[in-house]
Design a protein around this motif. Structure first.
Motif, PDB file in Angstrom:
ATOM      1  N   ASN A 102      12.434  13.929   6.747  1.00 32.46           N
ATOM      2  CA  ASN A 102      11.173  13.680   7.439  1.00 32.46           C
ATOM      3  C   ASN A 102      10.369  12.573   6.750  1.00 32.46           C
ATOM      4  O   ASN A 102       9.828  11.678   7.401  1.00 32.46           O
ATOM      5  CB  ASN A 102      10.398  15.010   7.467  1.00 32.46           C
ATOM      6  N   LEU A 103      10.350  12.622   5.433  1.00 35.31           N
ATOM      7  CA  LEU A 103       9.616  11.609   4.657  1.00 35.31           C
ATOM      8  C   LEU A 103      10.248  10.221   4.847  1.00 35.31           C
ATOM      9  O   LEU A 103       9.543   9.215   5.028  1.00 35.31           O
ATOM     10  CB  LEU A 103       9.629  12.013   3.175  1.00 35.31           C
ATOM     11  N   GLN A 144      -0.295  10.731   1.442  1.00 37.93           N
ATOM     12  CA  GLN A 144      -0.484  11.406   2.733  1.00 37.93           C
ATOM     13  C   GLN A 144       0.847  11.919   3.283  1.00 37.93           C
ATOM     14  O   GLN A 144       0.957  13.059   3.739  1.00 37.93           O
ATOM     15  CB  GLN A 144      -1.125  10.394   3.692  1.00 37.93           C
ATOM     16  N   TRP A 145       1.878  11.071   3.225  1.00 36.66           N
ATOM     17  CA  TRP A 145       3.174  11.451   3.798  1.00 36.66           C
ATOM     18  C   TRP A 145       3.786  12.654   3.073  1.00 36.66           C
ATOM     19  O   TRP A 145       4.428  13.491   3.701  1.00 36.66           O
ATOM     20  CB  TRP A 145       4.142  10.262   3.739  1.00 36.66           C
ATOM     21  N   SER A 152       4.986  15.811   5.051  1.00 37.46           N
ATOM     22  CA  SER A 152       6.411  16.174   5.084  1.00 37.46           C
ATOM     23  C   SER A 152       6.670  17.510   4.405  1.00 37.46           C
ATOM     24  O   SER A 152       7.599  18.238   4.787  1.00 37.46           O
ATOM     25  CB  SER A 152       7.262  15.081   4.428  1.00 37.46           C
ATOM     26  N   LYS A 153       5.853  17.833   3.411  1.00 41.40           N
ATOM     27  CA  LYS A 153       6.047  19.118   2.705  1.00 41.40           C
ATOM     28  C   LYS A 153       5.937  20.305   3.659  1.00 41.40           C
ATOM     29  O   LYS A 153       6.538  21.349   3.430  1.00 41.40           O
ATOM     30  CB  LYS A 153       4.995  19.267   1.602  1.00 41.40           C
ATOM     31  N   LYS A 154       5.195  20.112   4.726  1.00 44.34           N
ATOM     32  CA  LYS A 154       5.037  21.215   5.701  1.00 44.34           C
ATOM     33  C   LYS A 154       6.375  21.591   6.328  1.00 44.34           C
ATOM     34  O   LYS A 154       6.559  22.696   6.808  1.00 44.34           O
ATOM     35  CB  LYS A 154       4.034  20.809   6.802  1.00 44.34           C
ATOM     36  N   ARG A 177       0.825  -1.229   0.000  1.00 45.65           N
ATOM     37  CA  ARG A 177       0.000   0.000   0.000  1.00 45.65           C
ATOM     38  C   ARG A 177       0.854   1.273   0.000  1.00 45.65           C
ATOM     39  O   ARG A 177       0.462   2.319   0.548  1.00 45.65           O
ATOM     40  CB  ARG A 177      -0.949  -0.010   1.199  1.00 45.65           C
ATOM     41  N   LEU A 178       2.014   1.173  -0.639  1.00 47.35           N
ATOM     42  CA  LEU A 178       2.950   2.303  -0.649  1.00 47.35           C
ATOM     43  C   LEU A 178       2.332   3.563  -1.258  1.00 47.35           C
ATOM     44  O   LEU A 178       2.441   4.649  -0.699  1.00 47.35           O
ATOM     45  CB  LEU A 178       4.229   1.903  -1.420  1.00 47.35           C
ATOM     46  N   THR A 179       1.704   3.418  -2.420  1.00 46.76           N
ATOM     47  CA  THR A 179       1.182   4.592  -3.141  1.00 46.76           C
ATOM     48  C   THR A 179       0.211   5.378  -2.266  1.00 46.76           C
ATOM     49  O   THR A 179       0.305   6.606  -2.182  1.00 46.76           O
ATOM     50  CB  THR A 179       0.490   4.147  -4.433  1.00 46.76           C
TER      51      THR A 179
END
Ligand SMILES: NC(=O)CC[C@H](N)C(=O)O
Length: 321
Positions: free
Chosen positions: A307-308, A23-24, A28-30, A16-18
């Motif tokens: 972070n990711l 969500q991640w 993480s972009k934050k 279920r990586l995709t």
């Protein structure tokens, strides 16, 4: 090693990586807002501070990516892993380790402090700038242009990407803002580590740092390291296993500069970052991973990228340790 067809696929190893990535990446972009794009090389300041992308490839050629994976960036310090490998293939271990040590410094990547403090004045390891400059002097070639060609050919072979090029604009920008690296190179020359002209050695060093790539190229190179030098896509041993073992050891101990200990604890995978925001990492035996996120933390690593990778490693329990 397991036969290739017995190796787990991307989706078996990371189910279920995709879905998770979607969500991640948002979360993480934050982190990007807390980081800064490198500006000591003026061309790098043009990097997109908000970008974050990740690409995966397994031994069967299955790929998954998420986020801003079209971002093109220069390899910067990530290239140091591969010039080390080329230097080992050209010269063997004994000669290489006469010129560079095997220990982390605990100092920043561009520090020259220990060159003077600790005898015999050889760089502590090949992944700090001083060490990578020493390694650049060991690349074989019949002429300067032959050396540059060999380096580019090596990266093209490892990425399987014949379009890989030196980014001459970034190269020029590095050359114009090279006072610290230049002073290091002169120091190394005085210590007898460099034998050729400082200009020629730096020409090689800045060129390999200036190779344009994408996350996909990083993942592809990571896959060969993950398989101990065997490229499962081209089905060829590209690098001797022993040298890949050396390179991965350095990635664990020094690959994330003076945050390598923290990265080992929080992610637990061999990795190498570059100041343009790339991170190359791998899941031993199975998967190559490339990340780009140009906003950097205070140690010079992609803030959102780290972070990711923490989320990924913790969720799938990927730590080697
Ligand atoms: N940390 C890095 O990526 C540093 C590489 C860069 N070319 C430099 O020499 O400063």
């Amino acid at each position: 090693m397991l036969p290739m067809n017995a190796l787990p696929t991307l989706h078996e190893r990371l189910p279920r990586l995709t879905e998770h990535l979607e969500q991640w990446i948002i979360e993480s972009k934050k982190q990007c807002q807390h980081g800064k794009v490198a500006s000591y090389i003026p061309e790098l300041a043009k990097g997109n501070a908000k970008a974050l992308g990740i690409h995966f490839i397994d031994a069967h050629g299955n790929e998954t990516s998420a986020g801003d994976t079209d971002t093109v960036f220069t390899l910067q310090s990530i290239s140091k892993v591969f010039t080390l490998l080329l230097a080992l293939m050209d010269n063997g271990e004994e000669l290489v380790f006469n010129k560079v040590g095997m220990e982390p410094t605990g100092d920043s990547f561009n520090s020259m402090l220990k060159l003077e403090l600790v005898q015999p004045g050889i760089p502590f390891n090949p992944l700090i700038n001083a060490g990578a400059i020493a390694i650049s002097s060991l690349i074989h070639g019949s002429s300067q242009s032959d050396k540059l060609e060999r380096v580019l050919r090596f990266f093209r072979m490892l990425t399987g990407n014949e379009n890989l090029q030196y980014n001459e604009t970034v190269f020029e920008s590095e050359l114009q803002s090279a006072d610290l690296n230049r002073s290091m190179a002169y120091f190394l020359k005085d210590n007898g580590v460099l034998e050729q002209s400082v200009d020629d050695v730096l020409d090689i060093y800045f060129h390999h740092c200036s190779i344009d790539a994408t996350c996909k190229d990083l993942a592809r190179m990571g896959l060969t390291l993950a398989n101990n030098g065997y490229d499962p896509i081209q089905q060829k041993q590209l690098i001797p296993k022993r040298y890949v073992q050396i390179a991965k050891s350095f990635m664990v101990t020094c690959g994330m500069y003076n945050a390598s200990g923290q990265f080992a604890i929080q992610v637990g995978l061999p990795a190498k970052s570059g100041v343009s925001g790339g991170i190359l990492t791998l899941i031993p035996g199975t998967i190559g991973i490339g990340v780009i996120g140009p906003a950097l933390n205070s140690k010079g690593n992609s803030i959102a990228g780290v972070n990711l990778l923490e989320k990924l490693s913790q969720h799938y329990d990927l730590s080697m340790f």
